[in-house]
Motif scaffolding. Structure first.
Motif, mmCIF file in Angstrom:
data_model
loop_
_atom_site.group_PDB
_atom_site.id
_atom_site.type_symbol
_atom_site.label_atom_id
_atom_site.label_comp_id
_atom_site.label_asym_id
_atom_site.label_seq_id
_atom_site.Cartn_x
_atom_site.Cartn_y
_atom_site.Cartn_z
ATOM 1 N N HIS A 85 -43.843 3.054 -12.826
ATOM 2 C CA HIS A 85 -42.586 3.748 -13.062
ATOM 3 C C HIS A 85 -41.600 3.459 -11.938
ATOM 4 O O HIS A 85 -40.426 3.256 -12.180
ATOM 5 N N ARG A 86 -42.106 3.441 -10.716
ATOM 6 C CA ARG A 86 -41.245 3.137 -9.585
ATOM 7 C C ARG A 86 -40.733 1.697 -9.684
ATOM 8 O O ARG A 86 -39.618 1.386 -9.289
ATOM 9 N N THR A 87 -41.618 0.817 -10.214
ATOM 10 C CA THR A 87 -41.216 -0.579 -10.347
ATOM 11 C C THR A 87 -40.043 -0.719 -11.319
ATOM 12 O O THR A 87 -39.108 -1.462 -11.078
ATOM 13 N N LYS A 88 -40.098 0.031 -12.465
ATOM 14 C CA LYS A 88 -39.017 -0.037 -13.425
ATOM 15 C C LYS A 88 -37.715 0.468 -12.810
ATOM 16 O O LYS A 88 -36.647 -0.011 -13.134
ATOM 17 N N LYS A 89 -37.845 1.446 -11.935
ATOM 18 C CA LYS A 89 -36.657 2.032 -11.327
ATOM 19 C C LYS A 89 -36.131 1.151 -10.196
ATOM 20 O O LYS A 89 -34.936 0.922 -10.065
ATOM 21 N N LYS B 283 -39.131 -5.229 -9.470
ATOM 22 C CA LYS B 283 -40.350 -5.878 -8.992
ATOM 23 C C LYS B 283 -40.225 -6.339 -7.547
ATOM 24 O O LYS B 283 -41.217 -6.407 -6.834
ATOM 25 N N LEU B 284 -39.006 -6.672 -7.140
ATOM 26 C CA LEU B 284 -38.812 -7.111 -5.763
ATOM 27 C C LEU B 284 -39.175 -6.000 -4.782
ATOM 28 O O LEU B 284 -39.807 -6.248 -3.749
ATOM 29 N N GLN B 285 -38.807 -4.771 -5.113
ATOM 30 C CA GLN B 285 -39.163 -3.642 -4.262
ATOM 31 C C GLN B 285 -40.676 -3.470 -4.194
ATOM 32 O O GLN B 285 -41.244 -3.196 -3.134
ATOM 33 N N GLU B 286 -41.342 -3.640 -5.333
ATOM 34 C CA GLU B 286 -42.810 -3.544 -5.353
ATOM 35 C C GLU B 286 -43.438 -4.625 -4.489
ATOM 36 O O GLU B 286 -44.402 -4.379 -3.753
ATOM 37 N N ALA B 287 -42.880 -5.849 -4.566
ATOM 38 C CA ALA B 287 -43.403 -6.952 -3.748
ATOM 39 C C ALA B 287 -43.217 -6.667 -2.265
ATOM 40 O O ALA B 287 -44.100 -6.947 -1.457
ATOM 41 N N GLY C 210 -45.521 -5.384 2.864
ATOM 42 C CA GLY C 210 -45.543 -4.602 4.109
ATOM 43 C C GLY C 210 -46.909 -4.019 4.387
ATOM 44 O O GLY C 210 -47.415 -4.105 5.513
ATOM 45 N N ALA C 211 -47.522 -3.442 3.347
ATOM 46 C CA ALA C 211 -48.859 -2.857 3.522
ATOM 47 C C ALA C 211 -49.881 -3.926 3.885
ATOM 48 O O ALA C 211 -50.723 -3.736 4.764
ATOM 49 N N GLU C 212 -49.798 -5.081 3.219
ATOM 50 C CA GLU C 212 -50.762 -6.149 3.478
ATOM 51 C C GLU C 212 -50.557 -6.763 4.861
ATOM 52 O O GLU C 212 -51.512 -7.130 5.541
ATOM 53 N N PHE C 213 -49.284 -6.870 5.293
ATOM 54 C CA PHE C 213 -48.998 -7.452 6.603
ATOM 55 C C PHE C 213 -49.603 -6.603 7.721
ATOM 56 O O PHE C 213 -50.240 -7.127 8.641
ATOM 57 N N PHE C 214 -49.439 -5.290 7.655
ATOM 58 C CA PHE C 214 -49.999 -4.429 8.690
ATOM 59 C C PHE C 214 -51.525 -4.379 8.602
ATOM 60 O O PHE C 214 -52.211 -4.287 9.620
ATOM 61 N N ASP C 215 -52.051 -4.471 7.371
ATOM 62 C CA ASP C 215 -53.505 -4.475 7.219
ATOM 63 C C ASP C 215 -54.106 -5.730 7.826
ATOM 64 O O ASP C 215 -55.097 -5.675 8.561
#
Length: 349
Positions: free
Chosen positions: A210-214, A217-221, A226-231
């Motif tokens: 739902h957040r992606t539709k709002k 997809k760029l925001q989701e990416a 960001g999460a993967e970079f810090f992980d």
């Protein structure tokens, strides 16, 4: 129903446990190799501290751009490329299937952390198990970002790049064929607990959609990246710290004694790669720092074994597959990678 807050708390708790465990095990290994580390070197050797700081900074700065690039590519692939596209590339013939799957990382450059969940979903949707295994074993190594990072790290020895890619494809294809011939039962976990977790994950994904539709997809990416970079960044810094510590404070004669041993060097690098759990976009720079003390064959073991099987990867595999199947994979990789590296090291380097 699992809430987003509970998922975040579980993720934070797991990170703390993993980081602490890795750090403690690394210190135990260092003290086992050189028990007088702090009494004879750290407190008395100022030059060693300078070497440590220089190596730590240089490894992190060299590896960080490739880690960032890998995260960006991985995140864009995760969001924009449907899983069905990957599945269409796999031929029905098992030999062709494992070969094609071993090279899929070139077209779909996703790092090992993002690859295991993707492969699990593909297998659940009908991808052959042997092809999925070959994909997640070779994929993190043959992708273009890792190729570029390895080429930069070993700019004076480009043969290491080709040896790394070749050994990764050969091992992944062989293990895929072994899985095809001998594994007949479904190794995916299917317990009430896993179903509950999957339901919670699906619920979280639904809200995320739902957040992606709002937001697009760029925001989701961006959020995923960001999460993967810090992980991945925490493993890079921890691995660089341990590497710099070893290089600066363990006597060179002892390192050469281990690193030039025909078998001990490979065993050391298997354990080292497993504990460090480095991202495949950054591990080449750690390996390159050992060029003067370890044999080329043992460095090849490090570069191939780590992206295939490491501590964080084992935990992810255990969350997706049955323990017996994960143990089988670890044993096969632990046998085939050093044997292949020994052969290549003897006749190629």
């Amino acid at each position: 129903m699992i809430t987003k807050k509970e998922v975040e708390l579980a993720s934070t708790s797991t990170w703390k446990i993993n980081a602490t465990f890795i750090f403690v095990i690394a210190l135990i290994i260092i003290f086992a190799v050189y028990p007088d580390l702090f009494t004879t070197n750290v407190l008395a050797n100022v030059q060693g501290m300078n070497t440590f700081k220089t190596m730590l900074i240089s490894i992190v700065l060299e590896a960080m751009p490739f880690l960032l690039l890998g995260v960006i590519v991985s995140s864009l692939m995760q969001v924009y490329i449907p899983e069905q596209w990957i599945k269409r590339f796999i031929p029905k013939n098992p030999i062709l299937g494992v070969l094609v799957a071993s090279f899929l990382g070139i077209l779909f450059p996703v790092c090992e952390c993002g690859l295991i969940p993707v492969v699990r979903r593909l297998i659940a949707k009908g991808m052959p198990l042997y092809a999925g295994v070959a994909f997640f074993l070779a994929g993190p190594i043959v992708n273009p970002v890792v190729y570029s990072a390895t080429l930069v790290a070993f700019r004076t020895n480009p043969d290491m790049v080709y040896a790394r890619m070749g050994l990764a494809v050969a091992v992944a294809a062989c293990i895929g064929l072994i899985i095809y011939m001998f594994v007949k039962r479904d190794p995916l976990k299917d317990s009430p607990h896993s179903a509950h977790v999957q339901h919670g994950h699906a619920h979280h994904s639904h809200r995320h959609t739902h957040r992606t539709k709002k937001g697009g997809k760029l925001q989701e990416a961006i959020q995923h990246g960001g999460a993967e970079f810090f992980d991945m960044g925490k493993y890079l810094i921890l691995g660089s710290f341990i590497t710099a510590l070893i290089q600066a404070f363990i006597p060179r004669s002892e390192l050469i004694g281990i690193g030039q041993g025909e078998y001990t060097s490979h065993l050391f690098m298997i354990g080292f790669a497993y504990i460090l759990s480095l991202c495949s976009t950054a591990d080449a720079f750690v390996a390159a720092s050992f060029v003067s003390t370890f044999s080329a064959g043992s460095l090849l073991t490090f570069l191939v074994f780590g992206p295939m099987i490491d501590l964080k990867g084992t935990l992810m595999l255990l969350s997706a597959f049955k323990a017996r199947f994960v143990i089988l994979l670890i044993v096969l990789v632990a046998i085939m990678v050093p044997i292949g590296a020994l052969i290549i090291g003897r006749f190629y380097f």
